[in-house]
Write a protein that holds these residues in place. Structure first.
Motif, PDB file in Angstrom:
ATOM      1  N   ALA A  77       0.711  -1.191   0.007  1.00 30.42           N
ATOM      2  CA  ALA A  77      -0.044  -0.040  -0.136  1.00 30.42           C
ATOM      3  C   ALA A  77       1.063   1.231   0.061  1.00 30.42           C
ATOM      4  N   THR A  78       1.848   1.270   0.719  1.00 27.68           N
ATOM      5  CA  THR A  78       2.813   2.292   1.124  1.00 27.68           C
ATOM      6  C   THR A  78       3.638   2.697  -0.484  1.00 27.68           C
ATOM      7  N   LYS A  79       3.928   1.610  -1.120  1.00 30.56           N
ATOM      8  CA  LYS A  79       4.620   1.623  -2.408  1.00 30.56           C
ATOM      9  C   LYS A  79       3.690   2.113  -3.389  1.00 30.56           C
ATOM     10  N   ALA A  80       2.455   1.622  -3.460  1.00 34.66           N
ATOM     11  CA  ALA A  80       1.388   1.975  -4.394  1.00 34.66           C
ATOM     12  C   ALA A  80       1.344   3.513  -4.379  1.00 34.66           C
ATOM     13  N   ILE A  81       1.405   4.141  -3.265  1.00 35.68           N
ATOM     14  CA  ILE A  81       1.109   5.469  -3.114  1.00 35.68           C
ATOM     15  C   ILE A  81       2.220   6.140  -3.554  1.00 35.68           C
ATOM     16  N   GLU A  82       3.582   5.639  -3.167  1.00 30.51           N
ATOM     17  CA  GLU A  82       4.670   6.217  -3.673  1.00 30.51           C
ATOM     18  C   GLU A  82       4.657   6.414  -4.936  1.00 30.51           C
ATOM     19  N   ILE A  83       4.309   5.469  -5.958  1.00 31.41           N
ATOM     20  CA  ILE A  83       4.287   5.191  -7.335  1.00 31.41           C
ATOM     21  C   ILE A  83       3.500   6.197  -7.991  1.00 31.41           C
ATOM     22  N   ASN A  84       2.220   6.373  -7.164  1.00 30.61           N
ATOM     23  CA  ASN A  84       1.143   7.202  -7.747  1.00 30.61           C
ATOM     24  C   ASN A  84       1.786   8.559  -7.491  1.00 30.61           C
ATOM     25  N   ARG A 134      15.308   3.087  -7.430  1.00 35.52           N
ATOM     26  CA  ARG A 134      14.770   3.650  -6.039  1.00 35.52           C
ATOM     27  C   ARG A 134      13.472   2.986  -5.562  1.00 35.52           C
ATOM     28  N   ILE A 135      12.505   3.208  -6.321  1.00 35.66           N
ATOM     29  CA  ILE A 135      11.213   2.634  -6.347  1.00 35.66           C
ATOM     30  C   ILE A 135      11.184   1.169  -5.908  1.00 35.66           C
ATOM     31  N   PHE A 136      11.477   0.391  -7.213  1.00 36.74           N
ATOM     32  CA  PHE A 136      11.273  -1.104  -6.934  1.00 36.74           C
ATOM     33  C   PHE A 136      12.331  -1.875  -6.399  1.00 36.74           C
ATOM     34  N   GLY A 137      13.491  -0.960  -6.003  1.00 41.39           N
ATOM     35  CA  GLY A 137      14.464  -1.781  -5.454  1.00 41.39           C
ATOM     36  C   GLY A 137      14.374  -1.669  -3.861  1.00 41.39           C
ATOM     37  N   SER A 138      13.824  -0.698  -3.476  1.00 44.76           N
ATOM     38  CA  SER A 138      13.378  -0.643  -2.157  1.00 44.76           C
ATOM     39  C   SER A 138      12.322  -1.485  -1.768  1.00 44.76           C
ATOM     40  N   LEU A 139      11.228  -1.673  -2.603  1.00 42.89           N
ATOM     41  CA  LEU A 139       9.940  -2.608  -2.278  1.00 42.89           C
ATOM     42  C   LEU A 139      10.591  -4.324  -2.249  1.00 42.89           C
ATOM     43  N   LYS A 140      11.551  -4.494  -2.961  1.00 44.62           N
ATOM     44  CA  LYS A 140      12.222  -6.096  -3.146  1.00 44.62           C
ATOM     45  C   LYS A 140      12.817  -6.037  -1.564  1.00 44.62           C
ATOM     46  N   ASN A 141      13.708  -4.749  -1.134  1.00 49.72           N
ATOM     47  CA  ASN A 141      14.278  -4.899  -0.023  1.00 49.72           C
ATOM     48  C   ASN A 141      13.349  -4.962   1.104  1.00 49.72           C
ATOM     49  N   GLN A 142      12.173  -4.337   0.907  1.00 46.79           N
ATOM     50  CA  GLN A 142      11.178  -4.486   2.195  1.00 46.79           C
ATOM     51  C   GLN A 142      10.712  -5.940   2.163  1.00 46.79           C
ATOM     52  N   PHE A 143      10.378  -6.464   0.987  1.00 45.97           N
ATOM     53  CA  PHE A 143       9.562  -7.637   0.990  1.00 45.97           C
ATOM     54  C   PHE A 143      10.674  -8.741   1.594  1.00 45.97           C
ATOM     55  N   LYS A 144      11.797  -8.692   1.015  1.00 47.44           N
ATOM     56  CA  LYS A 144      12.884  -9.588   1.375  1.00 47.44           C
ATOM     57  C   LYS A 144      13.062  -9.574   3.140  1.00 47.44           C
ATOM     58  N   SER A 145      13.188  -8.475   3.604  1.00 49.86           N
ATOM     59  CA  SER A 145      13.214  -8.145   5.049  1.00 49.86           C
ATOM     60  C   SER A 145      11.981  -8.750   5.794  1.00 49.86           C
ATOM     61  N   THR A 146      10.849  -8.359   5.317  1.00 52.36           N
ATOM     62  CA  THR A 146       9.580  -9.162   5.866  1.00 52.36           C
ATOM     63  C   THR A 146       9.478 -10.523   6.016  1.00 52.36           C
ATOM     64  N   VAL A 147       9.885 -11.138   4.827  1.00 52.87           N
ATOM     65  CA  VAL A 147       9.936 -12.619   4.555  1.00 52.87           C
ATOM     66  C   VAL A 147      11.023 -13.240   5.587  1.00 52.87           C
ATOM     67  N   ARG A 148      12.102 -12.527   5.539  1.00 55.30           N
ATOM     68  CA  ARG A 148      13.118 -12.854   6.407  1.00 55.30           C
ATOM     69  C   ARG A 148      12.929 -12.873   8.011  1.00 55.30           C
ATOM     70  N   SER A 149      12.458 -11.979   8.274  1.00 52.70           N
ATOM     71  CA  SER A 149      11.823 -11.945   9.675  1.00 52.70           C
ATOM     72  C   SER A 149      10.774 -12.957   9.931  1.00 52.70           C
TER      73      SER A 149
END
Length: 150
Positions: free
Chosen positions: A22-29, A58-73
């Motif tokens: 949701a946060t990323k969708a707002i950022e992309i918009n 910047r946009i999709f790289g941070s999304l990937k990192n956030q997903f990776k961090s969430t899954v790792r956690s």
């Protein structure tokens, strides 16, 4: 029937991933609106976004990192929950705080070797619980006090 911990983990991960999306969708918009306001064409915007996606910008790289961090956690949380269940079934009553990794925060470094019951340690904060500077990036573990390996 799923265990309550599994249900809770599913809810936590689902909520975290939904929040990231949701946060990323707002950022992309917002980014697209800004690009349009500066006069960029739809084709140019598409090119910028595709380039960002393909190159981990910047946009999709941070999304990937956030997903990776969430899954790792989530995986770490599941492993720790499973280990605690095994310890409980084995009758383990006392635990030792064990630091792991290269970048150990000062909070965890002070606790290395600390011994206590699960309740005593939980009152101060468990690994990955957010009590320390390293927060969910914590690599520490609780091991049975009788454990002598690395």
């Amino acid at each position: 029937m799923p265990e309550p911990v599994e249900d809770a983990m599913t809810i936590i991960l689902s909520n975290q991933l939904s929040g990231v999306a949701a946060t990323k969708a707002i950022e992309i918009n917002t980014t697209v609106s800004t690009m349009l306001a500066t006069g960029m064409t739809n084709e140019a915007i598409k090119d910028v976004l595709l380039n960002d996606l393909q190159n981990g910008g910047r946009i999709f790289g941070s999304l990937k990192n956030q997903f990776k961090s969430t899954v790792r956690s989530g995986v770490t949380y599941s492993a720790n929950t499973s280990a605690m269940s095994e310890f409980k079934q084995a009758g383990v009553k006392e635990f030792r705080w064990k630091t792991r990794g290269k970048n150990i925060c000062g909070d965890c470094e002070m606790r290395d070797g600390e011994i206590g019951t699960l309740e005593e340690i939980a009152n101060i904060g468990l690994p990955q619980s957010g009590f320390s500077v390293c927060g969910s990036n914590c690599n520490c573990q609780l091991v049975a006090v009788t454990y002598t390996g690395e």
